[in-house]
Design a protein around this motif. Structure first.
Motif, short mmCIF file in Angstrom:
data_model
loop_
_atom_site.label_atom_id
_atom_site.label_comp_id
_atom_site.label_asym_id
_atom_site.label_seq_id
_atom_site.Cartn_x
_atom_site.Cartn_y
_atom_site.Cartn_z
N LEU A 457 0.84 -1.20 0.00
CA LEU A 457 0.00 0.00 0.00
C LEU A 457 0.88 1.26 0.00
O LEU A 457 0.66 2.20 -0.77
CB LEU A 457 -0.84 -0.03 1.28
N LYS A 458 1.86 1.23 0.87
CA LYS A 458 2.77 2.38 0.97
C LYS A 458 3.50 2.59 -0.35
O LYS A 458 3.59 3.69 -0.87
CB LYS A 458 3.75 2.14 2.13
N PRO A 463 5.57 5.76 -3.95
CA PRO A 463 6.72 4.96 -4.43
C PRO A 463 8.06 5.63 -4.13
O PRO A 463 9.06 4.94 -3.96
CB PRO A 463 6.47 4.84 -5.93
N ALA A 464 8.08 6.94 -4.06
CA ALA A 464 9.35 7.63 -3.78
C ALA A 464 9.65 7.66 -2.29
O ALA A 464 10.71 8.11 -1.87
CB ALA A 464 9.29 9.06 -4.33
N ASN A 465 8.71 7.18 -1.48
CA ASN A 465 8.88 7.09 -0.02
C ASN A 465 9.29 8.44 0.59
O ASN A 465 10.22 8.51 1.40
CB ASN A 465 9.94 6.01 0.29
N ILE A 466 8.57 9.49 0.21
CA ILE A 466 8.93 10.82 0.74
C ILE A 466 8.12 11.19 1.98
O ILE A 466 8.53 12.04 2.77
CB ILE A 466 8.75 11.96 -0.31
N LEU A 467 6.94 10.58 2.14
CA LEU A 467 6.03 11.05 3.19
C LEU A 467 6.20 10.22 4.47
O LEU A 467 5.95 9.02 4.48
CB LEU A 467 4.59 10.96 2.68
N ASN A 468 6.65 10.88 5.51
CA ASN A 468 6.88 10.22 6.81
C ASN A 468 7.62 8.90 6.65
O ASN A 468 7.17 7.85 7.15
CB ASN A 468 5.55 10.01 7.54
N PRO A 469 8.77 8.91 5.97
CA PRO A 469 9.47 7.64 5.72
C PRO A 469 9.86 6.96 7.03
O PRO A 469 10.25 7.61 7.99
CB PRO A 469 10.72 8.07 4.94
#
Ligand SMILES: Cc1cc2nc3c(=O)[nH]c(=O)nc-3n(C[C@H](O)[C@H](O)[C@H](O)COP(=O)(O)OP(=O)(O)OC[C@H]3O[C@@H](n4cnc5c(N)ncnc54)[C@H](O)[C@@H]3O)c2cc1C
Length: 476
Positions: A457-458, A463-469
């Motif tokens: 889901l994440k 996909p760039a994993n920028i939000l609250n990684p």
């Protein structure tokens, strides 16, 4: 992920516009520590957008440039989710300037507000509409609607009104690539495919930034009865709950457990008075309320009958019923200061667990015995929302113990308690979420399939994993 350089920071400042950012250390300071002092964050820039479009433009820039971004509401979360880490690379975005009311709809019994509205202000707005917004937490003067949604907050009204998830009808969300999803709706029925808003509720800012919400309102309670009741045991508490719900026609709105040691701490450190003449081991703060006024419902009499029946059945030993608003406030102050007061007794190892209500006595018995065996002299202070199965199983250090050495055993003690919770089909985080604090533990207790679905889901949404990684799940 990229470390933001001066060029990135200048570009973000220019998108945010005047008043929309700060890098002043004094302004940043309160945004970088949290209530329990478990984390100290670092950030090169605090963004303070005042519109959803600005949030979207800022997120898009971060997405296109692979810059990590951390959303923050009132910063009252207790698991480190809304603070930047200590790398100094994560940009912080506060929603506090997004604090307008978009729509009041009293006949639909809804209100649409922006994410930065403080919970207590929302409660007041509902009251001005002669309606009621039932979410209530000790942090309500500071926490914000966006934070409440992203953490699926609980609090003292869950028994009757549910968690924040149950109070949300629609959401507006900025997705991790900067697109603005308008899912604002006041519909109570809408079966047109997947219920997308549910993805964002409780996702702790990892899947999107909530910018506005349409929330359910209820008739205002006009008739309330509150009592502090001494009970012989936790088993009696849950039997009392069943009795009170039945006898009141399901009007129990709050049902909180307070142990002897908690009252002792309050008396010792906060000048509180134990309302009972005898020192009892366990207490329940119980409240019943109704939107029927006193003319139409004699709640006082009904409450009295419940007390009498409970005493006959030896579920209640003694009790104090509030006879004025002031007395009610005093009783609630006992409950609300229970977290705070533990600080004066040294280190406290916390657990925010839930088990099925019927298993609470077994949990308390097993967990207390196990931690006492691991650390002789440890002082358990189990308190909180027993009515919905959620206990804050906080463990104060033994008297005279070294605080740092005690707190060093945090993980070991968590494992003891959480293994018991897991064995009772419970949850290791009933209210506060996972954030950064419980990422490892989640992998221990969630099934591999559930973790795999969460990671997928994440990856799909961000996909760039920028939000609250790194919050909730690690994405490699
Ligand atoms: C004294 C005290 C008592 C508390 N009692 C309770 C209680 O009874 N029940 C309970 O559930 N909690 C309780 N809490 C925890 C906390 O208050 C709640 O979790 C609250 O909902 C957090 O709201 P906030 O605005 O402070 O969010 P923050 O702490 O700022 O953020 C919480 C999480 O949500 C994310 N986030 C914040 N805003 C947004 C947004 N707009 N979009 C996307 N993500 C966002 C953050 O990144 C973070 O991961 C308590 C805390 C304190 C200090």
């Amino acid at each position: 992920m990229t470390k933001p350089d001066q060029n990135h920071l200048d570009n973000l400042k220019s998108i945010a516009g005047a008043g929309g950012w700060s890098d002043d250390p004094d302004v940043l300071a309160p945004h970088l520590v949290e209530w329990r002092d478990l984390y100290q964050g670092k950030t090169p820039l605090l963004l303070l957008p005042d519109s959803s479009e600005k949030v979207a433009a800022l997120v898009k820039y971060c997405h296109d440039n692979r810059l990590p971004l951390v959303p923050q509401g009132g910063n009252t979360g207790l698991v480190g989710g809304g603070l930047p880490d200590d790398s100094g690379n994560e940009i912080l975005i506060s929603l506090k300037r997004l604090n307008k009311v978009r729509l009041r709809d009293p006949l639909n019994q809804t209100i649409t507000v922006e994410a930065g509205v403080i919970l207590a202000d929302l409660q007041a707005m509902a009251e001005e509409m002669d309606l009621y917004f039932p979410l209530s937490l000790a942090s309500e003067g500071t926490c914000q609607v966006g934070g409440n949604i992203s953490s699926n907050a609980g609090g003292v009204g869950v028994l009757k009104y549910g968690n924040m998830r149950d109070l949300v009808l629609g959401l507006e969300v900025v997705l991790p690539d900067g697109q603005l999803w308008d899912g604002l709706t006041g519909l109570r029925k809408d079966n047109t495919g997947y219920d997308l808003k549910q993805l964002f509720i409780g996702s702790e800012g990892t899947l999107g930034i909530v910018t506005a919400a349409t929330l359910k309102l209820y008739p205002r309670p006009l008739n309330t009865q509150t009592a502090l009741l001494a009970i012989p045991s936790p088993q009696a508490a849950i039997e009392l709950l069943t009795l009170a719900r039945k006898m009141s026609g399901d009007l129990v709105t709050a049902f909180e457990i307070i142990p002897r040691i908690g009252l002792d701490f309050l008396v010792r450190h906060m000048d509180a008075t134990d309302p009972m003449e005898t020192a009892y081991d366990w207490h329940i703060l119980m409240e019943c309320s109704s939107s029927l006024d006193r003319l139409h419902l004699d709640l006082e009499n009904l409450f009295q009958q419940i007390m009498e029946t409970a005493m006959e059945q030896e579920l209640v030993l003694d009790g104090v019923i509030a006879s004025s608003e002031q007395q009610r406030d005093n009783l609630w102050a006992l409950r609300e200061n229970l977290s705070e007061v533990q600080k004066f007794e040294g280190g406290s190892i916390k657990h925010d667990i839930s088990v099925p209500v019927s298993k609470i006595p077994e949990f308390l018995e097993k967990a207390t015995a196990a931690v006492e065996q691991a650390i002789p002299g440890i002082r358990p202070v189990p308190f909180g929302h027993i009515g919905d199965g959620n206990i804050h199983f906080n463990l104060t250090q033994p008297e005279g113990a070294d605080k740092a050495a005690y707190l060093d055993r945090w993980e070991e003690v968590n494992k003891i308690v959480h293994d018991i919770v897991h064995g009772l089909d419970g949850s290791i985080s009933a209210e506060h979420g996972i954030g950064r604090l419980k990422v490892e533990e989640l992998t221990r207790y969630k099934s591999p399939l559930a973790l795999d679905l969460m990671r997928k889901l994440k990856k799909t949404l961000d996909p760039a994993n920028i939000l609250n990684p790194g919050r909730i799940v690690q994405n490699d």
